[in-house]
Write a protein that holds these residues in place. Sequence first.
Motif, PDB file in Angstrom:
ATOM      1  N   HIS A 102       4.455   6.635   9.777  1.00 13.16           N
ATOM      2  CA  HIS A 102       4.012   7.918   9.180  1.00 13.16           C
ATOM      3  C   HIS A 102       3.891   9.166  10.223  1.00 13.16           C
ATOM      4  O   HIS A 102       4.202  10.365  10.033  1.00 13.16           O
ATOM      5  CB  HIS A 102       2.876   7.943   8.276  1.00 13.16           C
ATOM      6  CG  HIS A 102       2.590   8.975   7.365  1.00 13.16           C
ATOM      7  ND1 HIS A 102       3.516   9.581   6.487  1.00 13.16           N
ATOM      8  CD2 HIS A 102       1.541  10.010   7.330  1.00 13.16           C
ATOM      9  CE1 HIS A 102       2.851  10.599   5.817  1.00 13.16           C
ATOM     10  NE2 HIS A 102       1.930  10.884   6.181  1.00 13.16           N
ATOM     11  N   MET A 126       0.835  -1.147  -0.093  1.00 10.62           N
ATOM     12  CA  MET A 126       0.117   0.076  -0.068  1.00 10.62           C
ATOM     13  C   MET A 126       0.976   1.168   0.189  1.00 10.62           C
ATOM     14  O   MET A 126       1.795   1.232   0.697  1.00 10.62           O
ATOM     15  CB  MET A 126      -0.967   0.182   1.229  1.00 10.62           C
ATOM     16  CG  MET A 126      -1.737   1.225   1.302  1.00 10.62           C
ATOM     17  SD  MET A 126      -2.792   1.397   2.898  1.00 10.62           S
ATOM     18  CE  MET A 126      -4.090   0.213   2.249  1.00 10.62           C
ATOM     19  N   GLU A 127       0.501   2.362  -0.636  1.00 14.13           N
ATOM     20  CA  GLU A 127       1.169   3.419  -0.904  1.00 14.13           C
ATOM     21  C   GLU A 127       0.775   4.347   0.568  1.00 14.13           C
ATOM     22  O   GLU A 127      -0.337   4.431   0.769  1.00 14.13           O
ATOM     23  CB  GLU A 127       0.812   4.202  -2.401  1.00 14.13           C
ATOM     24  CG  GLU A 127       1.458   3.729  -3.294  1.00 14.13           C
ATOM     25  CD  GLU A 127       2.793   3.582  -3.529  1.00 14.13           C
ATOM     26  OE1 GLU A 127       3.545   4.467  -3.087  1.00 14.13           O
ATOM     27  OE2 GLU A 127       3.388   2.712  -4.115  1.00 14.13           O
ATOM     28  N   THR A 128       1.811   5.197   0.783  1.00 12.08           N
ATOM     29  CA  THR A 128       1.524   5.970   1.971  1.00 12.08           C
ATOM     30  C   THR A 128       0.275   7.124   1.575  1.00 12.08           C
ATOM     31  O   THR A 128      -0.722   7.130   2.340  1.00 12.08           O
ATOM     32  CB  THR A 128       2.718   6.940   2.438  1.00 12.08           C
ATOM     33  OG1 THR A 128       3.821   5.926   2.718  1.00 12.08           O
ATOM     34  CG2 THR A 128       2.468   8.010   3.582  1.00 12.08           C
ATOM     35  N   ARG A 129       0.175   7.599   0.609  1.00 12.57           N
ATOM     36  CA  ARG A 129      -0.789   8.235   0.266  1.00 12.57           C
ATOM     37  C   ARG A 129      -2.207   7.861   0.216  1.00 12.57           C
ATOM     38  O   ARG A 129      -3.332   8.589   0.699  1.00 12.57           O
ATOM     39  CB  ARG A 129      -0.794   8.881  -1.184  1.00 12.57           C
ATOM     40  CG  ARG A 129      -1.056   7.859  -2.390  1.00 12.57           C
ATOM     41  CD  ARG A 129      -0.834   8.746  -3.737  1.00 12.57           C
ATOM     42  NE  ARG A 129      -1.170   7.798  -4.888  1.00 12.57           N
ATOM     43  CZ  ARG A 129      -0.106   6.997  -5.310  1.00 12.57           C
ATOM     44  NH1 ARG A 129       0.932   7.026  -4.901  1.00 12.57           N
ATOM     45  NH2 ARG A 129      -0.438   6.167  -6.403  1.00 12.57           N
ATOM     46  N   ASP A 130      -2.307   6.458  -0.063  1.00 10.53           N
ATOM     47  CA  ASP A 130      -3.617   5.636  -0.027  1.00 10.53           C
ATOM     48  C   ASP A 130      -3.799   5.513   1.702  1.00 10.53           C
ATOM     49  O   ASP A 130      -5.013   5.695   1.761  1.00 10.53           O
ATOM     50  CB  ASP A 130      -3.399   4.403  -0.754  1.00 10.53           C
ATOM     51  CG  ASP A 130      -3.176   4.426  -2.196  1.00 10.53           C
ATOM     52  OD1 ASP A 130      -3.850   5.383  -2.842  1.00 10.53           O
ATOM     53  OD2 ASP A 130      -2.422   3.572  -2.685  1.00 10.53           O
ATOM     54  N   ARG A 175      -5.108   8.717   2.751  1.00 14.02           N
ATOM     55  CA  ARG A 175      -6.649   9.124   2.370  1.00 14.02           C
ATOM     56  C   ARG A 175      -7.720   8.286   3.003  1.00 14.02           C
ATOM     57  O   ARG A 175      -8.615   8.972   3.362  1.00 14.02           O
ATOM     58  CB  ARG A 175      -6.615   8.740   0.853  1.00 14.02           C
ATOM     59  CG  ARG A 175      -7.793   8.802   0.102  1.00 14.02           C
ATOM     60  CD  ARG A 175      -8.142   8.505  -1.301  1.00 14.02           C
ATOM     61  NE  ARG A 175      -7.537   6.989  -1.486  1.00 14.02           N
ATOM     62  CZ  ARG A 175      -8.056   5.820  -1.222  1.00 14.02           C
ATOM     63  NH1 ARG A 175      -9.189   5.952  -0.816  1.00 14.02           N
ATOM     64  NH2 ARG A 175      -7.688   4.822  -1.581  1.00 14.02           N
ATOM     65  N   MET A 206       2.520   0.912   9.244  1.00 15.61           N
ATOM     66  CA  MET A 206       2.584   2.071   8.486  1.00 15.61           C
ATOM     67  C   MET A 206       2.114   3.492   8.969  1.00 15.61           C
ATOM     68  O   MET A 206       2.532   4.325   8.719  1.00 15.61           O
ATOM     69  CB  MET A 206       1.846   1.879   6.939  1.00 15.61           C
ATOM     70  CG  MET A 206       2.301   2.827   6.075  1.00 15.61           C
ATOM     71  SD  MET A 206       1.226   2.449   4.414  1.00 15.61           S
ATOM     72  CE  MET A 206       2.352   1.914   3.538  1.00 15.61           C
TER      73      MET A 206
END
Length: 73
Positions: free
Chosen positions: A48, A1-5, A8, A44
């Motif tokens: 972050h 999974m991407e951090t931006r996802d 969001r 994650m």
Amino acid sequence: METRDMVRMANQIAEFFKSYGEKEAIDGIADHISKFWEPRMRRMYFAHIEAGGEGFSELVKKSAASVKRPRAA
């Protein structure tokens, strides 16, 4: 999974709870993330947060103190 996802998704949870008032919203966000995010996602999330939490809403940042920390990988 991407951090931006992940950011969001966390912000969408916060958006849902924001009408509950701050304390209830923070509790609701923390409860949701603790119950429904798998340990990898919570690791994650905490990584972050510890890096400054860029993009997270203030409610998401405040909920971190109540989110259940996963065991080390």
